[in-house]
Design a protein around this motif. Structure first.
Motif, PDB file in Angstrom:
ATOM      1  N   LEU A  62      27.974  39.581  38.071  1.00  0.00           N
ATOM      2  CA  LEU A  62      29.050  39.424  37.084  1.00  0.00           C
ATOM      3  C   LEU A  62      30.404  39.836  37.661  1.00  0.00           C
ATOM      4  N   VAL A  63      30.405  40.928  38.423  1.00  0.00           N
ATOM      5  CA  VAL A  63      31.654  41.353  39.073  1.00  0.00           C
ATOM      6  C   VAL A  63      32.090  40.299  40.082  1.00  0.00           C
ATOM      7  N   HIS A  64      31.146  39.713  40.795  1.00  0.00           N
ATOM      8  CA  HIS A  64      31.478  38.658  41.759  1.00  0.00           C
ATOM      9  C   HIS A  64      32.114  37.456  41.062  1.00  0.00           C
ATOM     10  N   THR A  65      31.559  37.029  39.944  1.00  0.00           N
ATOM     11  CA  THR A  65      32.152  35.889  39.227  1.00  0.00           C
ATOM     12  C   THR A  65      33.537  36.240  38.696  1.00  0.00           C
ATOM     13  N   TYR A  66      33.719  37.461  38.239  1.00  0.00           N
ATOM     14  CA  TYR A  66      35.044  37.880  37.767  1.00  0.00           C
ATOM     15  C   TYR A  66      36.058  37.889  38.906  1.00  0.00           C
ATOM     16  N   VAL A  67      35.657  38.418  40.055  1.00  0.00           N
ATOM     17  CA  VAL A  67      36.562  38.507  41.216  1.00  0.00           C
ATOM     18  C   VAL A  67      36.931  37.114  41.712  1.00  0.00           C
ATOM     19  N   THR A  68      35.979  36.209  41.758  1.00  0.00           N
ATOM     20  CA  THR A  68      36.297  34.853  42.220  1.00  0.00           C
ATOM     21  C   THR A  68      37.123  34.090  41.192  1.00  0.00           C
ATOM     22  N   LYS A  69      36.909  34.363  39.908  1.00  0.00           N
ATOM     23  CA  LYS A  69      37.703  33.691  38.874  1.00  0.00           C
ATOM     24  C   LYS A  69      39.160  34.146  38.928  1.00  0.00           C
ATOM     25  N   LYS A  70      39.381  35.425  39.186  1.00  0.00           N
ATOM     26  CA  LYS A  70      40.747  35.973  39.268  1.00  0.00           C
ATOM     27  C   LYS A  70      41.356  35.814  40.664  1.00  0.00           C
ATOM     28  N   LEU A  76      39.756  41.995  48.665  1.00  0.00           N
ATOM     29  CA  LEU A  76      38.533  42.730  48.982  1.00  0.00           C
ATOM     30  C   LEU A  76      38.060  42.245  50.345  1.00  0.00           C
ATOM     31  N   TRP A  77      38.429  42.962  51.387  1.00  0.00           N
ATOM     32  CA  TRP A  77      38.298  42.396  52.704  1.00  0.00           C
ATOM     33  C   TRP A  77      36.865  42.234  53.213  1.00  0.00           C
ATOM     34  N   PRO A  78      36.121  43.261  53.570  1.00  0.00           N
ATOM     35  CA  PRO A  78      34.759  42.959  54.040  1.00  0.00           C
ATOM     36  C   PRO A  78      33.835  42.796  52.833  1.00  0.00           C
TER      37      PRO A  78
END
Length: 100
Positions: A62-70, A76-78
């Motif tokens: 869920l955090v991954h989808t939020y980060v990619t949506k925004k 978030l480098w590495p």
């Protein structure tokens, strides 16, 4: 009594006091759990950390989808390290909240 004997007795008393102090600090570490941190799921026992990990994986997704949506992936480098740290954070936090 000779002075050597008194000195030996003082050192022995001091050593005994330090041993008692060390044992009193280590005693809480030897206390067992009130119950086993396992779940009986369909007749098989699973450790509690495994259940927390199974919950933490969807939370990380869920955090991954939020980060990619925004569009924050550039900041978030590495990414493998960031997502591994998030997974660890979620699973350890869940374990502390539910079983700690």
């Amino acid at each position: 009594m000779s002075s050597n004997h008194q000195l030996f007795e003082r050192c022995a008393n001091r050593r005994r006091r330090w041993m008692r102090f060390a044992i009193s600090l280590l005693a809480p570490a030897t206390v067992g759990c009130s119950r086993s941190p396992e779940f009986n799921i369909l007749g098989s026992y699973f450790p509690s950390w495994l259940v927390c990990l199974a919950i933490a994986i969807p939370l990380t997704f869920l955090v991954h989808t939020y980060v990619t949506k925004k569009k924050l992936t550039e900041q978030l480098w590495p990414l493998p390290i960031v997502y591994s740290a998030l997974l660890c954070l979620f699973s350890c936090s869940l374990w502390l909240i539910l079983f700690g």
